[in-house]
Write an enzyme that holds these catalytic residues in place. Structure first.
Site, mmCIF file in Angstrom:
data_model
loop_
_atom_site.group_PDB
_atom_site.id
_atom_site.type_symbol
_atom_site.label_atom_id
_atom_site.label_comp_id
_atom_site.label_asym_id
_atom_site.label_seq_id
_atom_site.Cartn_x
_atom_site.Cartn_y
_atom_site.Cartn_z
ATOM 1 N N CYS A 1 0.828 -1.217 0.000
ATOM 2 C CA CYS A 1 0.000 0.000 0.000
ATOM 3 C C CYS A 1 0.864 1.269 0.000
ATOM 4 C CB CYS A 1 -0.995 -0.056 1.144
ATOM 5 S SG CYS A 1 -2.415 1.005 0.820
ATOM 6 N N HIS B 1 -3.303 -4.987 1.804
ATOM 7 C CA HIS B 1 -2.631 -5.220 3.091
ATOM 8 C C HIS B 1 -2.663 -6.684 3.540
ATOM 9 C CE1 HIS B 1 -2.176 -1.005 4.508
ATOM 10 N NE2 HIS B 1 -3.206 -0.790 3.716
ATOM 11 N N GLU C 1 -0.851 -8.024 5.638
ATOM 12 C CA GLU C 1 -0.529 -8.066 7.077
ATOM 13 C C GLU C 1 -1.759 -7.844 7.954
ATOM 14 O OE1 GLU C 1 -0.065 -5.611 5.090
ATOM 15 O OE2 GLU C 1 -0.243 -3.684 6.132
#
Ligand SMILES: NC(=O)CC[C@H](N)C(=O)O
Length: 241
Positions: free
Chosen positions: A91, A217, A219
């Site tokens: 991102c 994302h 994560e």
């Protein structure tokens, strides 16, 4: 194998920890199974960076991350790092990895120019509809038939690819289908058909040489297949070259 390169040696993977979702990356990276011990380094200084074999740049706010990197004196070292070692940008990190930006904030946006792509910040629509989630097919992930849950938060859009013959080729590993977007969220297209699968704006994950870019994302999910992918497909091969 490099001289002195030893399969027993630890691999140092840095996570740029100036702003944004670095702690989440740390949690996910810790869970990656690996034949070599992975040492995670939260990178805030030039010395931290110097000890890394690879780096993850998290999501957050690209302008802020770049500003803090400049203040910490690691912007130029990061550019040098990008020429030699693998970086994965998620991102905001993807924006930093790009070599051109269509709509920089007033005051400009520093880039690392690690990948031959142009991006548009917050490119998925207006303030209200710019965040969304979508299942993604990703080539090369473990159990790739199982979709990866893409979380897009004010994500950048890849608007152009501009490799020269001397650049490593771009390998697109995931595209979003325009039909997955909420109806209010159409990709602004120039003149041609905006469902063209080759439209760069549908690219959400790509590789170029050692580097990996995801506009979403990984994560923020519980699925660490992207972290595993970065380690096995980008980091380990770079240690052998
Ligand atoms: N989730 C994110 O990382 C958002 C990126 C942010 N829109 C930027 O321009 O940096």
């Amino acid at each position: 194998m490099q001289q002195g390169e030893d399969l027993q040696q630890d691999v140092h993977i840095g996570i740029l920890a100036l702003q944004g979702a670095f702690a989440e990356h740390q949690v996910m990276l810790k869970k990656v199974p690996s034949k070599r011990k992975i040492v995670i380094i939260l990178v805030r200084t030039q010395d931290d960076l110097a000890s890394c074999n690879a780096l993850i740049i998290p999501g957050g706010e690209s302008t802020t991350i770049a500003l803090l990197a400049r203040l910490a004196g690691i912007l130029e070292p990061l550019r040098e790092f990008a020429k030699k070692k693998p970086i994965w940008g998620t991102c905001a990190g993807a924006i930093l990895l790009a070599s051109a930006i269509e709509n920089p904030k007033k005051g400009g946006q520093e880039l690392l120019s690690g990948m031959s792509v142009t991006v548009a910040r917050n490119g998925w629509g207006s303030q209200v509809v710019e965040s969304f989630e979508a299942p993604l097919e990703v080539e090369g992930l473990r159990e790739s038939e199982r979709p990866f849950h893409g979380i897009f938060i004010r994500a950048p859009v890849v608007t152009a690819i501009h490799t020269t013959p001397s650049d490593p080729p771009i390998v697109v590993i995931s595209r979003i289908s325009t039909s997955l977007l909420p109806s209010s969220q159409t990709i602004v297209s120039p003149d041609e058909d905006d469902t063209d699968p080759r439209d760069p704006r549908t690219i959400v994950a790509l590789r170029q040489g050692k580097h990996l870019l995801t506009s979403f994302h990984p994560e923020l999910t519980k699925d660490n297949r992207f972290h595993e992918y970065f380690v096995t497909e980008c980091v380990f091969p770079s240690l052998l070259s």
